[in-house]
Design a protein around this motif. Structure first.
Motif, PDB file in Angstrom:
ATOM      1  N   PHE A 260      28.499  27.033  28.400  1.00  0.00           N
ATOM      2  CA  PHE A 260      29.687  27.850  28.279  1.00  0.00           C
ATOM      3  C   PHE A 260      29.609  28.861  27.145  1.00  0.00           C
ATOM      4  CE2 PHE A 260      31.011  23.848  30.233  1.00  0.00           C
ATOM      5  CZ  PHE A 260      31.454  24.341  31.441  1.00  0.00           C
ATOM      6  N   THR A 261      28.464  28.971  26.515  1.00  0.00           N
ATOM      7  CA  THR A 261      28.328  29.962  25.458  1.00  0.00           C
ATOM      8  C   THR A 261      28.097  31.325  26.095  1.00  0.00           C
ATOM      9  OG1 THR A 261      25.967  29.549  25.278  1.00  0.00           O
ATOM     10  CG2 THR A 261      27.406  28.359  23.755  1.00  0.00           C
ATOM     11  N   TYR A 262      28.550  32.349  25.435  1.00  0.00           N
ATOM     12  CA  TYR A 262      28.416  33.702  25.966  1.00  0.00           C
ATOM     13  C   TYR A 262      26.972  34.165  25.813  1.00  0.00           C
ATOM     14  CZ  TYR A 262      28.761  38.699  26.527  1.00  0.00           C
ATOM     15  OH  TYR A 262      28.553  39.986  26.947  1.00  0.00           O
ATOM     16  N   ARG A 263      26.467  34.696  26.860  1.00  0.00           N
ATOM     17  CA  ARG A 263      25.129  35.261  26.833  1.00  0.00           C
ATOM     18  C   ARG A 263      25.210  36.705  27.290  1.00  0.00           C
ATOM     19  NH1 ARG A 263      22.304  30.161  29.551  1.00  0.00           N
ATOM     20  NH2 ARG A 263      22.184  28.907  27.691  1.00  0.00           N
ATOM     21  N   LYS A 264      24.326  37.517  26.761  1.00  0.00           N
ATOM     22  CA  LYS A 264      24.277  38.919  27.143  1.00  0.00           C
ATOM     23  C   LYS A 264      23.946  39.017  28.633  1.00  0.00           C
ATOM     24  CE  LYS A 264      21.702  43.098  26.219  1.00  0.00           C
ATOM     25  NZ  LYS A 264      20.554  43.669  25.543  1.00  0.00           N
ATOM     26  N   PRO A 265      24.684  39.827  29.378  1.00  0.00           N
ATOM     27  CA  PRO A 265      24.393  39.930  30.813  1.00  0.00           C
ATOM     28  C   PRO A 265      22.991  40.468  31.065  1.00  0.00           C
ATOM     29  CG  PRO A 265      26.288  41.310  30.195  1.00  0.00           C
ATOM     30  CD  PRO A 265      25.788  40.638  28.953  1.00  0.00           C
ATOM     31  N   ALA A 266      22.447  40.066  32.169  1.00  0.00           N
ATOM     32  CA  ALA A 266      21.082  40.474  32.516  1.00  0.00           C
ATOM     33  C   ALA A 266      21.040  41.958  32.850  1.00  0.00           C
ATOM     34  CB  ALA A 266      20.592  39.672  33.710  1.00  0.00           C
TER      35      ALA A 266
ATOM     36  N   ALA B 235      26.825  45.213  45.002  1.00  0.00           N
ATOM     37  CA  ALA B 235      26.941  43.761  44.798  1.00  0.00           C
ATOM     38  C   ALA B 235      25.938  43.269  43.757  1.00  0.00           C
ATOM     39  CB  ALA B 235      26.737  43.025  46.118  1.00  0.00           C
ATOM     40  N   SER B 236      24.816  43.969  43.622  1.00  0.00           N
ATOM     41  CA  SER B 236      23.811  43.584  42.623  1.00  0.00           C
ATOM     42  C   SER B 236      24.202  43.998  41.214  1.00  0.00           C
ATOM     43  CB  SER B 236      22.459  44.212  42.962  1.00  0.00           C
ATOM     44  OG  SER B 236      21.978  43.708  44.170  1.00  0.00           O
ATOM     45  N   GLY B 237      25.215  44.846  41.102  1.00  0.00           N
ATOM     46  CA  GLY B 237      25.689  45.217  39.785  1.00  0.00           C
ATOM     47  C   GLY B 237      25.269  46.595  39.311  1.00  0.00           C
ATOM     48  N   LEU B 238      24.696  47.402  40.191  1.00  0.00           N
ATOM     49  CA  LEU B 238      24.315  48.760  39.800  1.00  0.00           C
ATOM     50  C   LEU B 238      25.557  49.639  39.709  1.00  0.00           C
ATOM     51  CD1 LEU B 238      21.138  49.313  41.975  1.00  0.00           C
ATOM     52  CD2 LEU B 238      21.241  48.853  39.545  1.00  0.00           C
ATOM     53  N   ASP B 239      25.523  50.598  38.786  1.00  0.00           N
ATOM     54  CA  ASP B 239      26.666  51.500  38.657  1.00  0.00           C
ATOM     55  C   ASP B 239      26.587  52.596  39.717  1.00  0.00           C
ATOM     56  OD1 ASP B 239      24.511  52.785  37.559  1.00  0.00           O
ATOM     57  OD2 ASP B 239      25.632  53.699  35.920  1.00  0.00           O
ATOM     58  N   THR B 240      27.698  53.305  39.909  1.00  0.00           N
ATOM     59  CA  THR B 240      27.821  54.286  40.981  1.00  0.00           C
ATOM     60  C   THR B 240      26.806  55.418  40.852  1.00  0.00           C
ATOM     61  OG1 THR B 240      30.169  53.766  41.074  1.00  0.00           O
ATOM     62  CG2 THR B 240      29.483  55.779  42.157  1.00  0.00           C
ATOM     63  N   GLN B 241      26.582  55.912  39.648  1.00  0.00           N
ATOM     64  CA  GLN B 241      25.628  57.015  39.463  1.00  0.00           C
ATOM     65  C   GLN B 241      24.210  56.600  39.846  1.00  0.00           C
ATOM     66  OE1 GLN B 241      26.185  58.034  35.387  1.00  0.00           O
ATOM     67  NE2 GLN B 241      27.982  59.329  35.778  1.00  0.00           N
ATOM     68  N   MET B 242      23.842  55.400  39.478  1.00  0.00           N
ATOM     69  CA  MET B 242      22.503  54.903  39.821  1.00  0.00           C
ATOM     70  C   MET B 242      22.375  54.743  41.338  1.00  0.00           C
ATOM     71  SD  MET B 242      19.656  53.940  38.572  1.00  0.00           S
ATOM     72  CE  MET B 242      18.286  52.848  38.679  1.00  0.00           C
ATOM     73  N   ILE B 243      23.419  54.249  41.981  1.00  0.00           N
ATOM     74  CA  ILE B 243      23.379  54.087  43.438  1.00  0.00           C
ATOM     75  C   ILE B 243      23.230  55.441  44.113  1.00  0.00           C
ATOM     76  CG2 ILE B 243      24.699  53.344  45.457  1.00  0.00           C
ATOM     77  CD1 ILE B 243      25.940  51.165  43.684  1.00  0.00           C
TER      78      ILE B 243
END
Length: 137
Positions: free
Chosen positions: A49-55, A101-109
Motif C-alpha cells: 500500500f505504499t505509494y510508488r511512482k507510476p510506470a 487504455a494503456s495510459g498514453l496521452d492524447t498528443q502521443m496517440i
C-alpha cells in the motif's frame, strides 16, 4: 543358535540373556528435546500500500509494426473506397482505445496514428508500384 528374547517391560533397565555368552542392556529411549539455536528475526511483509511512482510506458511505435501496417495496406487495397474508409475508421478507433487504455496521452496517440497512416500509405504505394511486375524490379 541365538534365540530372540523380548523384555517384558520395555522401559525398565534389565539385563537380558540372549545366549549364554552375549548380554544386552535395555535402556529406555526417550527423545530429548532438540536444542537448535534459532535466529529469530522480524519478517517484513511487502508493503503493498505504499505509494510508488507510476510506470513509464514506452509503446512500440505503430508505424514499426510491420504485420499491422501490411494487413491494413492489403485490406485498403482490396476494398472499395467506402468499405476502405469504414475499415480505416474502425482500425484507428480500435488502436486509439488500446493506446488510451494503456495510459498514453492524447498528443502521443495522435502522433502514433499519424505515423501509422504514413506507413500504411507508403506500403500501399509500394504495392501499387510493383503490382504489374510481381515484385521483381
Amino acid at each position: 543358535m541365538v534365540t530372540p528374547v523380548v523384555p517384558m517391560n520395555y522401559w525398565s533397565s534389565q539385563t537380558i540373556m540372549v545366549t549364554p555368552v552375549v548380554q544386552f542392556m535395555v535402556t529406555p529411549v526417550v527423545p530429548s528435546p532438540l536444542k537448535i539455536p534459532m535466529k529469530v528475526e522480524a519478517m517484513m511483509q511487502l508493503d503493498l500500500f505504499t505509494y510508488r511512482k507510476p510506470a513509464t510506458i514506452h509503446a512500440f511505435p505503430l508505424d514499426r509494426r510491420r504485420k499491422l501496417v501490411g494487413d491494413a495496406a492489403e485490406a485498403l487495397n482490396t476494398k472499395s473506397y467506402s468499405q476502405g474508409k469504414a475499415h480505416w475508421t474502425r482500425l484507428v478507433s480500435r488502436l486509439w482505445k488500446e493506446m488510451h487504455a494503456s495510459g498514453l496521452d492524447t498528443q502521443m496517440i495522435e502522433r502514433e496514428i499519424a505515423a501509422f497512416g504514413d506507413a500504411v500509405s507508403r506500403e500501399i504505394n509500394i504495392c501499387q508500384h510493383y503490382r504489374g511486375t510481381d515484385g521483381a524490379a
